[in-house]
Design a protein around this motif. Structure first.
Motif, mmCIF file in Angstrom:
data_model
loop_
_atom_site.group_PDB
_atom_site.id
_atom_site.type_symbol
_atom_site.label_atom_id
_atom_site.label_comp_id
_atom_site.label_asym_id
_atom_site.label_seq_id
_atom_site.Cartn_x
_atom_site.Cartn_y
_atom_site.Cartn_z
ATOM 1 N N SER A 244 0.817 -1.218 0.000
ATOM 2 C CA SER A 244 0.000 0.000 0.000
ATOM 3 C C SER A 244 0.848 1.264 0.000
ATOM 4 C CB SER A 244 -0.931 0.011 1.228
ATOM 5 O OG SER A 244 -1.799 -1.099 1.221
ATOM 6 N N THR A 245 2.094 1.166 0.428
ATOM 7 C CA THR A 245 2.961 2.343 0.506
ATOM 8 C C THR A 245 4.024 2.337 -0.586
ATOM 9 O OG1 THR A 245 4.373 1.179 2.110
ATOM 10 C CG2 THR A 245 2.646 2.590 2.990
ATOM 11 N N SER A 246 3.719 1.690 -1.704
ATOM 12 C CA SER A 246 4.699 1.595 -2.786
ATOM 13 C C SER A 246 4.675 2.805 -3.717
ATOM 14 C CB SER A 246 4.459 0.327 -3.608
ATOM 15 O OG SER A 246 3.155 0.340 -4.176
ATOM 16 N N GLY A 247 3.642 3.641 -3.622
ATOM 17 C CA GLY A 247 3.547 4.797 -4.507
ATOM 18 C C GLY A 247 2.689 5.895 -3.915
ATOM 19 N N GLY A 248 2.570 7.020 -4.655
ATOM 20 C CA GLY A 248 1.766 8.133 -4.202
ATOM 21 C C GLY A 248 2.360 8.829 -2.994
ATOM 22 N N LEU A 249 1.502 9.531 -2.252
ATOM 23 C CA LEU A 249 1.961 10.269 -1.079
ATOM 24 C C LEU A 249 2.459 9.330 0.009
ATOM 25 C CD1 LEU A 249 2.328 13.012 0.255
ATOM 26 C CD2 LEU A 249 -0.026 12.853 1.100
ATOM 27 N N LEU A 250 1.782 8.186 0.182
ATOM 28 C CA LEU A 250 2.250 7.221 1.180
ATOM 29 C C LEU A 250 3.627 6.679 0.804
ATOM 30 C CD1 LEU A 250 -1.001 5.205 2.014
ATOM 31 C CD2 LEU A 250 0.088 7.016 3.341
ATOM 32 N N GLY A 251 3.851 6.519 -0.492
ATOM 33 C CA GLY A 251 5.172 6.088 -0.942
ATOM 34 C C GLY A 251 6.237 7.118 -0.625
ATOM 35 N N LEU A 252 5.873 8.397 -0.752
ATOM 36 C CA LEU A 252 6.816 9.463 -0.420
ATOM 37 C C LEU A 252 7.116 9.466 1.078
ATOM 38 C CD1 LEU A 252 8.376 11.997 -1.408
ATOM 39 C CD2 LEU A 252 6.336 13.328 -0.802
#
Length: 440
Positions: A52-60
């Protein structure tokens, strides 16, 4: 050989050597703590959180914490609450008279602002910590066996530990800034980003070499060449300045005012004065398009961070925030007044308001190409993904991560360079042996 000689010179300067070793030691402590999971969580059951944290804002956010966010670590929130508090205090300084007064009080005012930022960091962490715990329990589809402990004990202990982790990270950053080399907070973020580099590159390498038709080693070589070109362009963005010529009618020398005809200097106005802040602001605002896309099927294109609709809006927001943040952080009126008090003036421009207008006009003109460049760099990861680049590796092709890494590297090298030059050694950022000690 010049690089090896420079390394030897660095370790011949006792103070610089101690600063570098202290910085490396504190960074190692931070990285060790980032690998320690929260008590009551099984680290082997966190695959859904990592996905779930591989991309987007969570990824950042995950990149900024060096993967600690996806590992449910005691450092899961990392230094981000401190960054948020710093931004809030900086923005409040525009409208709150008390903070404006502190900004003008020199060192004493700076210490009070730092203390306010610390307390606000704790407040923000106490809000973000339960939000994070709620998210990993309800939104990331973790299996029940991931939680070895439940109930109030888990909640209270996790919130306390996450808050303590952020305070500890903030303390490490400040110690690096005061006793080490470079900006501590920025270095911790940079090290966290770089920590994801080996795994991202390995994943891309395996993808290109094991999948038929993916391009193999030739495609890897092309990607590396393009990456180096992007880094060079990022260096230009970070370092580019527009020099405004300034002439001084008088200078103070040894306590006496002397007329110095033709004495010239310049005011450097940065092409990208806002740094990475427009990207951070824009990414925060992009939560709204994501929510709209999930609610209204006709706007489903807004939910894809790699889609053209999402990135067009993202780029426009970056351009807008570049102008906004530059306007509130570059005090052209104050610069004009300081220049007037020091006896300086821009040739052909009257001191005071006309000078402020001139600085503002130049700043507005150079911010436009700077903001376009920043926007293009920010959406570049989404573009390279369309050409088959893995999401983790694409992150290093632009955006906040690359700009932070380049900016911190340049700042740290400049500090080391100053130590070398002050001790009559060759500078780290120049060639030649003109300043090398003759007794080495």
């Amino acid at each position: 050989m010049n690089f090896i000689n420079t390394l030897k010179d660095i370790f011949k300067i006792e103070e610089l050597k101690n600063k570098i070793l202290l910085t490396i030691g504190l960074i190692a402590v931070y990285r060790f703590m980032a690998a320690v999971p929260l008590p009551g969580i099984d680290p082997l059951q966190l695959s859904a959180l990592k996905e779930s944290t591989s991309g987007g804002l969570l990824g950042l956010l995950n990149a900024f914490t060096g993967g600690a966010f996806a590992r449910a670590s005691v450092m899961a929130l990392g230094i981000m609450p401190y960054i948020s508090a710093s931004i809030v205090v900086q923005l409040m300084g525009i409208a709150v008279p008390y903070l404006q007064k502190l900004q003008k009080d020199g060192e004493s005012g700076r210490k009070k602002i730092t203390q306010i930022t610390r307390w606000l960091t704790i407040v923000i962490t106490l809000v973000q910590a339960p939000t994070y715990i709620t998210a990993i329990k309800t939104q990331f589809n973790l299996p029940p066996e991931a939680f070895l402990v439940s109930g109030l004990t888990f909640w209270v202990s996790s919130i306390i530990i996450l808050t303590a982790g952020t305070i500890f990270a903030m303390w490490l950053g400040e110690r690096i800034t005061d006793k080490g080399i470079g900006n501590g907070i920025s270095l911790l973020i940079t090290v966290g980003i770089i920590a994801n580099f080996p795994a991202a590159f390995l994943q891309e390498f395996v993808s290109k070499t094991e999948n038929a038709g993916a391009g193999g080693l030739m495609m890897i070589l092309i990607e590396i060449i393009v990456w180096f070109v992007v880094i060079l362009l990022t260096v230009l963005l970070v370092t580019a300045v527009r020099k405004i010529a300034v002439q001084y009618a008088r200078r103070t020398v040894a306590g006496n005012v002397q007329n110095v005809a033709g004495s010239r200097d310049y005011i450097p106005l940065k092409l990208n004065a806002a740094g990475v802040m427009p990207i951070i602001f824009a990414q925060a605002i992009m939560f709204l398009p994501l929510a709209l896309g999930q609610r209204f099927p006709a706007l489903v294109g807004l939910t894809d961070p790699n889609g053209w609709q999402y990135n067009v809006i993202f780029a426009l927001l970056i351009i807008i925030f570049s102008y906004f943040y530059t306007a509130i952080t570059i005090p052209t009126n104050k610069m004009a007044e300081d220049l007037k008090r020091s006896g300086g003036f821009i040739p052909g421009i009257r001191p005071g308001k006309d000078t402020a207008d001139r600085l503002d006009s130049v700043l507005s003109r150079i911010t436009f190409p700077g903001s376009l460049f920043l926007a293009a760099l920010s959406i570049l990861p989404a573009i390279v993904v369309q050409f088959g680049v893995q999401q983790g590796w694409a992150m290093f092709y632009g955006g906040t991560s690359l700009i932070i890494m380049v900016g911190v590297a340049i700042d740290t090298m400049q500090q080391i360079n100053s130590y070398l030059l002050n001790n009559h050694y060759d500078g780290l950022m120049k060639t030649g042996n003109s300043n090398r000690k003759s007794n080495k």
